[in-house]
Scaffold this active site. Structure first.
Site, PDB file in Angstrom:
ATOM      1  N   CYS A 262     142.942  12.085  54.888  1.00  0.00           N
ATOM      2  CA  CYS A 262     143.188  13.514  55.081  1.00  0.00           C
ATOM      3  C   CYS A 262     142.407  14.092  56.255  1.00  0.00           C
ATOM      4  O   CYS A 262     142.615  15.252  56.625  1.00  0.00           O
ATOM      5  CB  CYS A 262     142.835  14.292  53.816  1.00  0.00           C
ATOM      6  SG  CYS A 262     143.539  13.589  52.311  1.00  0.00           S
ATOM      7  N   HIS A 414     138.335  22.475  53.660  1.00  0.00           N
ATOM      8  CA  HIS A 414     139.373  21.524  53.259  1.00  0.00           C
ATOM      9  C   HIS A 414     140.187  22.152  52.132  1.00  0.00           C
ATOM     10  O   HIS A 414     141.412  22.092  52.144  1.00  0.00           O
ATOM     11  CB  HIS A 414     138.709  20.217  52.826  1.00  0.00           C
ATOM     12  CG  HIS A 414     139.652  19.088  52.611  1.00  0.00           C
ATOM     13  ND1 HIS A 414     140.572  18.688  53.560  1.00  0.00           N
ATOM     14  CD2 HIS A 414     139.820  18.250  51.554  1.00  0.00           C
ATOM     15  CE1 HIS A 414     141.262  17.652  53.093  1.00  0.00           C
ATOM     16  NE2 HIS A 414     140.830  17.379  51.886  1.00  0.00           N
ATOM     17  N   HIS A 452     148.955  20.818  51.279  1.00  0.00           N
ATOM     18  CA  HIS A 452     148.143  19.742  51.844  1.00  0.00           C
ATOM     19  C   HIS A 452     149.059  18.746  52.556  1.00  0.00           C
ATOM     20  O   HIS A 452     149.754  17.965  51.918  1.00  0.00           O
ATOM     21  CB  HIS A 452     147.352  19.051  50.740  1.00  0.00           C
ATOM     22  CG  HIS A 452     146.306  18.110  51.233  1.00  0.00           C
ATOM     23  ND1 HIS A 452     146.124  17.804  52.560  1.00  0.00           N
ATOM     24  CD2 HIS A 452     145.367  17.383  50.563  1.00  0.00           C
ATOM     25  CE1 HIS A 452     145.141  16.938  52.692  1.00  0.00           C
ATOM     26  NE2 HIS A 452     144.654  16.663  51.499  1.00  0.00           N
TER      27      HIS A 452
END
Length: 616
Positions: A262, A414, A452
């Site tokens: 990620c 995040h 995401h």
């Protein structure tokens, strides 16, 4: 002295819309922008989504735009009607089963309990005893929320896509959008640099995984499909970079992707930054494209307990209907993250070249810090590495901006929306804020809008952050009504309302982008505001040089605005040059000092200096 990598272009697409022109950012803060400011964004989305052919915008169209953007019910597949095959052992009362097949579909090995009667092109099969089969069924997928790009928009229809995987169609669109934002043609850039002074670092953390790539290739033999000659090659994780080099900018410079789950976008940003700082390249295209909103991939994350399932969201709300729009709830009571698709690209440029070209300056990359988690009990669990990356980024901010300047920064967290992330990331940010004397550090988390997108996630964060310095607002975490009790926030201001950042965001000199990846891949990047960047360039080059640059920039800015206006009206340029200006062995001339390629104005210099002379 190291060069300062300037951000001179940006482009892409995510669930909130197009990146260039800051339209995806503007949609996030639409509630606080004027009608005039939002008009171009509504027009862009209305045309993109097929809601308006003439650009007219009504309240009904705006309502439809909002319903078809940001995190919402998945529309890339039907969560209520998902194909699923069950293993079954069939038998009948008389121990015989009879069915008909085309003769060409008979298996190469006929089972011993089959009797086959060929009748022309058909075969009648009688099975004596049991028969193992796969029975088609339909199931409801436990997760119905996702961050698809705007409903009705298909980038593959804008060019000759030739069965490209969705991630690569997003790549072509995103890279084209970034180049359109430059304000000058790519050929103009090439006239100022050598052909090997370009780098492209782009990829996909999950590779290309749909029916036109890895997914279709793996499933073909079990589903009756066919493996094509393109599937294997187009599945590779670095293919976005390859497509940009081969079909968008005709590049022979450095290339690849630096993968970190990620955090991958920041890994690639770090690589591009290093190339410019150390003179390896003068222009770098950095980005990622990810298209993981497919049931097979989502099921893999779901069984890990990572995704927010419908029943969990209903339980949080005490309701019998799932609120798809609020699936991602960073730093609040939450259940898991929300899978999304996105393509985000930025163009970095050597500061001297940017001034010479009059390029737009959207900000600059001070540094990107990457640290692993060391020993850990679970490979997917968070660890200590992110404390290191955030602390390094804050320390650099203090070194550049001063003890008071570090307090004029904000954080793009995040912020995945998982119970574990809300605790671990908030503790990291809170401890760093305490250490550097920051009493109320603003924390945004835009996954609440766009979900995401895995490898492209930090690209979503970067584009939204650059928008703050254009329109002056920090986006709120719009899906939450409280901060969870276990969140550490004594020194944080976790934004639950849009926060004014001054005209053009002048209250903030920098942003820290934070990314925590599966496997212990942590990255934090420090990005400086355009105002801070220009101030530093003025100190280096002098006021006269900056004044001359600003004159050159006026024409560039005008072209950028015109390109954005054209795109809002459905007239954008998609750069896909398949089979054009192809070079072969006859295109290369080599001498001891240089290599000349027929398609480029400048030659590539071959080194004659021994870099290890001190060792002789």
């Amino acid at each position: 002295m190291a060069k300062l990598p300037l951000i001179v272009g940006l482009g892409g697409i995510n669930a909130a819309g197009r990146s260039s022109g800051f339209h995806s950012y503007k949609l996030m803060i639409a509630d606080v922008l004027s009608e005039d400011t939002m008009q171009s964004t509504w027009q862009d989305l209305a045309r993109r989504m097929g809601l308006s052919d003439d650009g007219a915008i009504t309240e009904d169209i705006i309502t439809a735009i909002k319903a078809g953007t940001c995190v919402r019910r998945i529309d890339s597949f039907d969560p209520d009607n998902l194909l699923y095959q069950y293993k079954a052992n069939l038998n009948s009362a008389d121990d015989q089963i009879t069915f008909t097949l085309r003769k060409s579909k008979l298996p190469n090995h006929i089972p011993s309990n089959w009797q086959v009667d060929i009748q022309g092109a058909k075969a009648v099969i009688t099975v004596n005893g049991d028969f193992d089969a796969l029975v088609e069924g339909r199931v409801a997928f436990p997760v119905s929320s996702g961050g698809n790009i705007p409903a009705g928009f298909d980038p593959s229809k804008l060019y000759n896509s030739r069965f490209h995987p969705r991630g690569l169609s997003l790549t072509i669109y995103g890279a084209s959008d970034a180049l359109n934002s430059l304000g000058f043609e790519w050929d103009e850039v090439l006239r100022h640099i050598k052909p090997d002074e370009v780098s492209v670092y782009a990829g996909s953390g999950l590779a290309q995984i749909d029916d036109n790539s890895l997914g279709g290739m793996i499933a073909a033999h079990l589903t009756g499909g066919r493996v094509s000659s393109k599937m294997m090659a187009l599945s590779l994780a670095q293919m976005p970079a390859d497509f940009i080099n081969g079909y968008v900018i005709n590049s022979i410079g450095a290339t690849g992707t630096n993968m970190g789950a990620c955090a991958t976008f920041l890994y690639n940003l770090r690589q591009g930054m290093h190339d410019i700082q150390h003179g390896k390249a003068k222009v770098v295209i950095v980005g990622n494209a990810e298209a993981p909103v497919v049931p097979e991939i989502m099921e893999g994350f779901r069984v890990m307990g990572a995704l927010a399932e419908d029943e969990q969201l209903k339980a949080l709300d005490g309701c019998d209907r799932v609120d798809n729009r609020r699936a991602c709830r960073p730093f609040s009571s939450n259940a898991g993250f929300t899978m999304a698709e996105s393509a985000q690209f930025v163009v970095l440029m050597d500061d001297e070249l940017a001034l010479e070209l009059g390029a737009n300056i959207y900000g600059s990359v001070a540094d990107v810090f990457v640290n692993a988690d060391a020993n850990k009990k679970s490979i997917s669990a968070p660890g200590v590495g992110n404390y290191v990356t955030v602390a390094k980024a804050a320390a650099l901010a203090k070194a550049i901006l001063g003890e008071e300047g570090v307090k004029q920064t904000f954080v793009q967290a995040h912020g995945t929306g998982t119970p574990q992330n809300r605790v671990t990331e908030s503790h990291i940010l809170n401890e760093v804020a305490k250490t550097f004397g920051i009493e109320s550090w603003p924390v945004a988390a835009i996954k609440s809008y766009v979900g995401h997108s895995m490898s492209a996630a930090a690209g979503d964060q970067l584009v939204a952050s650059l928008g703050v310095w254009q329109y002056g607002w920090l986006p709120a975490i719009n899906t939450i009504d409280h901060i969870a009790d276990d969140v550490h926030c004594s020194n944080l201001n976790i934004l639950t309302e849009h926060t004014f950042a001054g005209d053009c965001g002048q209250a903030y000199k920098a942003v820290i982008l934070n990314a925590k990846g599966f496997g212990g891949n942590n990255a934090s990047g420090l990005v400086l505001s355009p105002q801070q960047t220009v101030a530093m360039l003025t100190a280096k080059y002098g006021s006269d040089a900056i004044a001359a640059y600003q004159v050159r920039n006026q024409a560039v800015k005008a072209v950028t605005i015109r390109n954005d206006t054209n795109a809002c009206q459905g007239q954008e340029t998609i750069r896909y040059q398949f089979g054009e200006a192809v070079m072969d062995e006859h295109s290369v001339t080599i001498t001891p000092d240089a290599i000349k390629l027929s398609a480029f104005e400048h030659a590539i210099t071959l080194s004659s200096v021994n870099p290890y002379a001190d060792y002789n």
